[in-house]
Structure formats: structure tokens, C-alpha cells
Design a protein around this motif. Structure first.
Motif, PDB file in Angstrom:
ATOM      1  N   ASP A  41     -10.992   9.005  -6.215  1.00 54.59           N
ATOM      2  CA  ASP A  41     -10.597   9.698  -4.981  1.00 54.59           C
ATOM      3  C   ASP A  41     -10.452   8.762  -3.794  1.00 54.59           C
ATOM      4  O   ASP A  41     -10.168   9.220  -2.689  1.00 54.59           O
ATOM      5  CB  ASP A  41     -11.633  10.775  -4.633  1.00 54.59           C
ATOM      6  CG  ASP A  41     -12.965  10.157  -4.234  1.00 54.59           C
ATOM      7  OD1 ASP A  41     -13.574   9.470  -5.080  1.00 54.59           O
ATOM      8  OD2 ASP A  41     -13.385  10.329  -3.073  1.00 54.59           O
ATOM      9  N   THR A  42     -10.652   7.445  -4.019  1.00 57.16           N
ATOM     10  CA  THR A  42     -10.591   6.497  -2.895  1.00 57.16           C
ATOM     11  C   THR A  42      -9.704   5.302  -3.220  1.00 57.16           C
ATOM     12  O   THR A  42      -9.439   4.997  -4.392  1.00 57.16           O
ATOM     13  CB  THR A  42     -11.985   5.953  -2.522  1.00 57.16           C
ATOM     14  OG1 THR A  42     -12.441   5.073  -3.564  1.00 57.16           O
ATOM     15  CG2 THR A  42     -12.985   7.076  -2.300  1.00 57.16           C
ATOM     16  N   THR A  43      -9.300   4.615  -2.171  1.00 50.99           N
ATOM     17  CA  THR A  43      -8.545   3.373  -2.359  1.00 50.99           C
ATOM     18  C   THR A  43      -9.413   2.309  -3.031  1.00 50.99           C
ATOM     19  O   THR A  43      -8.888   1.413  -3.685  1.00 50.99           O
ATOM     20  CB  THR A  43      -8.026   2.846  -1.016  1.00 50.99           C
ATOM     21  OG1 THR A  43      -9.131   2.636  -0.113  1.00 50.99           O
ATOM     22  CG2 THR A  43      -7.052   3.819  -0.373  1.00 50.99           C
ATOM     23  N   LEU A  51      -0.205   5.505 -10.395  1.00 48.07           N
ATOM     24  CA  LEU A  51       0.792   6.303 -11.111  1.00 48.07           C
ATOM     25  C   LEU A  51       1.144   7.595 -10.395  1.00 48.07           C
ATOM     26  O   LEU A  51       2.308   7.934 -10.218  1.00 48.07           O
ATOM     27  CB  LEU A  51       0.279   6.643 -12.516  1.00 48.07           C
ATOM     28  CG  LEU A  51       0.263   5.533 -13.544  1.00 48.07           C
ATOM     29  CD1 LEU A  51      -0.290   6.066 -14.860  1.00 48.07           C
ATOM     30  CD2 LEU A  51       1.666   4.959 -13.754  1.00 48.07           C
ATOM     31  N   GLN A  52       0.117   8.344  -9.991  1.00 50.14           N
ATOM     32  CA  GLN A  52       0.361   9.667  -9.429  1.00 50.14           C
ATOM     33  C   GLN A  52      -0.893  10.166  -8.724  1.00 50.14           C
ATOM     34  O   GLN A  52      -2.005   9.748  -9.055  1.00 50.14           O
ATOM     35  CB  GLN A  52       0.757  10.650 -10.545  1.00 50.14           C
ATOM     36  CG  GLN A  52       1.460  11.897 -10.045  1.00 50.14           C
ATOM     37  CD  GLN A  52       2.268  12.579 -11.142  1.00 50.14           C
ATOM     38  OE1 GLN A  52       2.676  11.933 -12.103  1.00 50.14           O
ATOM     39  NE2 GLN A  52       2.500  13.868 -11.005  1.00 50.14           N
ATOM     40  N   SER A  53      -0.679  11.078  -7.774  1.00 48.52           N
ATOM     41  CA  SER A  53      -1.789  11.672  -7.041  1.00 48.52           C
ATOM     42  C   SER A  53      -1.759  13.187  -7.236  1.00 48.52           C
ATOM     43  O   SER A  53      -0.686  13.797  -7.260  1.00 48.52           O
ATOM     44  CB  SER A  53      -1.704  11.331  -5.552  1.00 48.52           C
ATOM     45  OG  SER A  53      -2.849  11.755  -4.863  1.00 48.52           O
ATOM     46  N   PHE A  54      -2.945  13.776  -7.386  1.00 46.18           N
ATOM     47  CA  PHE A  54      -3.061  15.208  -7.655  1.00 46.18           C
ATOM     48  C   PHE A  54      -4.004  15.845  -6.637  1.00 46.18           C
ATOM     49  O   PHE A  54      -4.957  15.218  -6.184  1.00 46.18           O
ATOM     50  CB  PHE A  54      -3.595  15.449  -9.065  1.00 46.18           C
ATOM     51  CG  PHE A  54      -2.732  14.863 -10.142  1.00 46.18           C
ATOM     52  CD1 PHE A  54      -1.726  15.610 -10.725  1.00 46.18           C
ATOM     53  CD2 PHE A  54      -2.925  13.555 -10.559  1.00 46.18           C
ATOM     54  CE1 PHE A  54      -0.920  15.065 -11.717  1.00 46.18           C
ATOM     55  CE2 PHE A  54      -2.127  12.995 -11.546  1.00 46.18           C
ATOM     56  CZ  PHE A  54      -1.124  13.749 -12.128  1.00 46.18           C
ATOM     57  N   HIS A 112      -4.042   1.310 -15.469  1.00 49.91           N
ATOM     58  CA  HIS A 112      -3.390   2.377 -14.729  1.00 49.91           C
ATOM     59  C   HIS A 112      -4.408   3.146 -13.892  1.00 49.91           C
ATOM     60  O   HIS A 112      -5.607   3.146 -14.194  1.00 49.91           O
ATOM     61  CB  HIS A 112      -2.700   3.343 -15.691  1.00 49.91           C
ATOM     62  CG  HIS A 112      -1.481   2.773 -16.329  1.00 49.91           C
ATOM     63  ND1 HIS A 112      -0.864   3.338 -17.417  1.00 49.91           N
ATOM     64  CD2 HIS A 112      -0.749   1.668 -16.037  1.00 49.91           C
ATOM     65  CE1 HIS A 112       0.189   2.626 -17.761  1.00 49.91           C
ATOM     66  NE2 HIS A 112       0.272   1.601 -16.949  1.00 49.91           N
ATOM     67  N   ALA A 113      -3.907   3.824 -12.864  1.00 46.26           N
ATOM     68  CA  ALA A 113      -4.795   4.607 -11.999  1.00 46.26           C
ATOM     69  C   ALA A 113      -4.128   5.904 -11.586  1.00 46.26           C
ATOM     70  O   ALA A 113      -2.909   5.971 -11.401  1.00 46.26           O
ATOM     71  CB  ALA A 113      -5.184   3.799 -10.763  1.00 46.26           C
ATOM     72  N   LEU A 114      -4.957   6.933 -11.443  1.00 45.49           N
ATOM     73  CA  LEU A 114      -4.553   8.228 -10.911  1.00 45.49           C
ATOM     74  C   LEU A 114      -5.524   8.584  -9.795  1.00 45.49           C
ATOM     75  O   LEU A 114      -6.686   8.194  -9.835  1.00 45.49           O
ATOM     76  CB  LEU A 114      -4.620   9.310 -11.988  1.00 45.49           C
ATOM     77  CG  LEU A 114      -3.792   9.097 -13.250  1.00 45.49           C
ATOM     78  CD1 LEU A 114      -4.201  10.100 -14.324  1.00 45.49           C
ATOM     79  CD2 LEU A 114      -2.308   9.225 -12.942  1.00 45.49           C
ATOM     80  N   SER A 115      -5.039   9.327  -8.807  1.00 43.69           N
ATOM     81  CA  SER A 115      -5.949   9.737  -7.732  1.00 43.69           C
ATOM     82  C   SER A 115      -6.021  11.249  -7.640  1.00 43.69           C
ATOM     83  O   SER A 115      -5.074  11.965  -7.977  1.00 43.69           O
ATOM     84  CB  SER A 115      -5.514   9.160  -6.382  1.00 43.69           C
ATOM     85  OG  SER A 115      -4.298   9.734  -5.939  1.00 43.69           O
ATOM     86  N   PRO A 166      -4.602  11.812   1.298  1.00 46.40           N
ATOM     87  CA  PRO A 166      -3.407  11.363   0.587  1.00 46.40           C
ATOM     88  C   PRO A 166      -2.675  10.212   1.284  1.00 46.40           C
ATOM     89  O   PRO A 166      -2.181   9.295   0.614  1.00 46.40           O
ATOM     90  CB  PRO A 166      -2.535  12.617   0.536  1.00 46.40           C
ATOM     91  CG  PRO A 166      -3.507  13.744   0.575  1.00 46.40           C
ATOM     92  CD  PRO A 166      -4.640  13.279   1.454  1.00 46.40           C
ATOM     93  N   LYS A 167      -2.605  10.255   2.608  1.00 50.34           N
ATOM     94  CA  LYS A 167      -1.895   9.201   3.337  1.00 50.34           C
ATOM     95  C   LYS A 167      -2.499   7.837   3.044  1.00 50.34           C
ATOM     96  O   LYS A 167      -1.784   6.835   2.908  1.00 50.34           O
ATOM     97  CB  LYS A 167      -1.940   9.489   4.843  1.00 50.34           C
ATOM     98  CG  LYS A 167      -1.174   8.475   5.694  1.00 50.34           C
ATOM     99  CD  LYS A 167      -1.214   8.867   7.161  1.00 50.34           C
ATOM    100  CE  LYS A 167      -0.440   7.851   8.016  1.00 50.34           C
ATOM    101  NZ  LYS A 167      -0.456   8.224   9.450  1.00 50.34           N
TER     102      LYS A 167
END
Length: 220
Positions: free
Chosen positions: A165-167, A199-202, A179-182, A190-191
Motif C-alpha cells: 500500500d506504500t511507495t 503493474l497496476q493499482s487497485f 513485479h508489484a501491485l498496489s 493513489p497520486k
């Protein structure tokens, strides 16, 4: 994307604990006679090892003050941690990944004692085959946690995905070459997440789960 191992962050990803951690950091600073860092800064440092997080939240604090901050933080956080809940969808996803033979692990800024306590409180240890904590490895975003998990299970980077959930999580994944997903359920909005390649954020685990399961199934 033939994933064999999923590495989960804990706070803000599996456990809905961001607010409790943020408040504990703020109260600890006030207890030590230091300025309240404010919610934005206190939440930004979540995911780092505790001492590193408090150094960022209280710049200029001496090492003696950091020791006091750690003690005070733990007092505030541990008084409420048993009340925290897992995010909706976390257990169903873990159960499904386990059933598919995917290795589920944790890489967290918590201490080993803290993670053990959190898993006991939430009855989740059964779902994870391995974990690394901030008092055993370099703090995020250093890649050591992921690299050690890859070595432990003899899995190369192409078959690993990190979910956080973090950078700090995303930068750790990038440094490890995985690979990483958030998920947008924790400390970083999100910003901020979108400033780090992944890869992608949910919006939630419930939104992430079908994408992840379908992706794994399609390449199995």
C-alpha cells in the motif's frame, strides 16, 4: 507472469491498521515533548522499520529520544492492536492462493514480535509459508526482505509479485527486480503510488483478487 510466490505487505495491505499506527506515532511524539508531525507525515512513514519511521517523523531527535519514542509508540499501538481488523477479502484471497499452491509470504516493517502478535490476533499464520521483518533485514525500500524470501523458496524474480500500500513497498519490489501491485487502502494515496512504476493499482483487495487469480490461472 507465472507467479509462484506472492509477497504481501502487512499494515495497510492485509490489516486495516494505518489509522492506529498514525495516531500512535503522533501520540509518541507528543509524549516525548516533540512537535506533532501531523497525519500526513505520520502516515507516510508507515512501512519503514519503526526506528527509521520515527526518525523521519521526528527529524532532529536524538538517539535517546528515538528510544523513548519507540517505547511510547509501542505503548499506544499495543493498547489498541487487538481491536484491528483484516481488510475485507484478505482471508478469501489467501485461502484461494493456498489452494492453488501459491507460496504466500510477508515482508513488513513490523518487528518479528509484532508480526507474530498480529498474526496470532488475526489467526492468519496458517496462510503464510514465510516472512521477513524489519528487525531481521534492512528496512524498506532495501530489497533484502524479498531477496531472502526468493532464496528461501528457490524462486526467481520472474515468478514473484509484491503487493503493498506504500511507495516503500513498490520501491522495494523494483529494487528486487520483481513485479508489484498496489492497493489503495493504506498509508499512501493513489497520486503518490502512481509515481512509482508498478503493474497496476487497485482500490481494495476485493478488486485486486480476481485480477490476480485470473492472471495466475491463465499462466499456470
Amino acid at each position: 507472469m507465472t507467479y509462484k510466490m506472492v509477497v504481501f505487505d502487512w499494515d495497510g495491505t492485509i490489516l486495516d491498521s494505518t489509522g492506529a499506527i498514525t495516531r500512535a506515532i503522533q501520540h509518541a511524539c507528543l509524549d516525548a515533548g516533540l512537535p506533532d508531525p501531523g497525519e500526513e507525515i505520520a502516515s507516510y512513514v508507515i512501512g519503514l522499520g519503526l526506528s527509521d519511521a520515527l526518525r523521519h517523523a521526528a527529524p532532529g531527535a536524538s538517539e535517546a529520544q528515538i528510544a523513548l519514542l519507540v517505547e511510547s509508540y509501542r505503548k499506544h499501538y499495543l493498547s489498541k492492536d487487538h481491536e484491528l481488523e483484516l481488510f475485507s477479502g484478505a482471508i478469501p484471497l489467501l485461502k484461494q492462493l493456498n489452494a492453488m499452491g501459491i507460496i504466500c509470504t510477508v515482508a513488513t516493517g513490523k518487528s518479528r514480535q509484532g508480526l507474530n502478535r498480529a498474526m496470532a490476533n488475526s489467526d492468519t499464520a496458517r496462510y503464510f509459508m514465510g516472512s521477513r521483518c524489519a528487525d531481521e533485514c534492512h528496512s524498506k525500500p532495501h530489497p533484502q526482505m524479498i531477496l531472502e524470501l526468493m532464496e528461501e523458496f528457490d524462486i526467481d524474480a520472474a515468478h514473484v509479485v509484491m503487493i503493498g500500500d506504500t511507495t516503500h513497498d513498490l520501491n522495494m519490489a523494483n529494487a528486487a527486480g520483481v513485479h508489484a501491485l498496489s492497493v489503495q487502502t493504506g498509508a499512501h494515496p493513489p497520486k503518490l503510488l502512481n509515481q512509482v512504476p508498478h503493474l497496476q493499482s487497485f482500490r481494495s483487495i476485493n478488486e485486486l483478487a480476481p485480477w490476480l487469480i485470473q492472471t495466475i490461472s491463465a499462466h499456470s
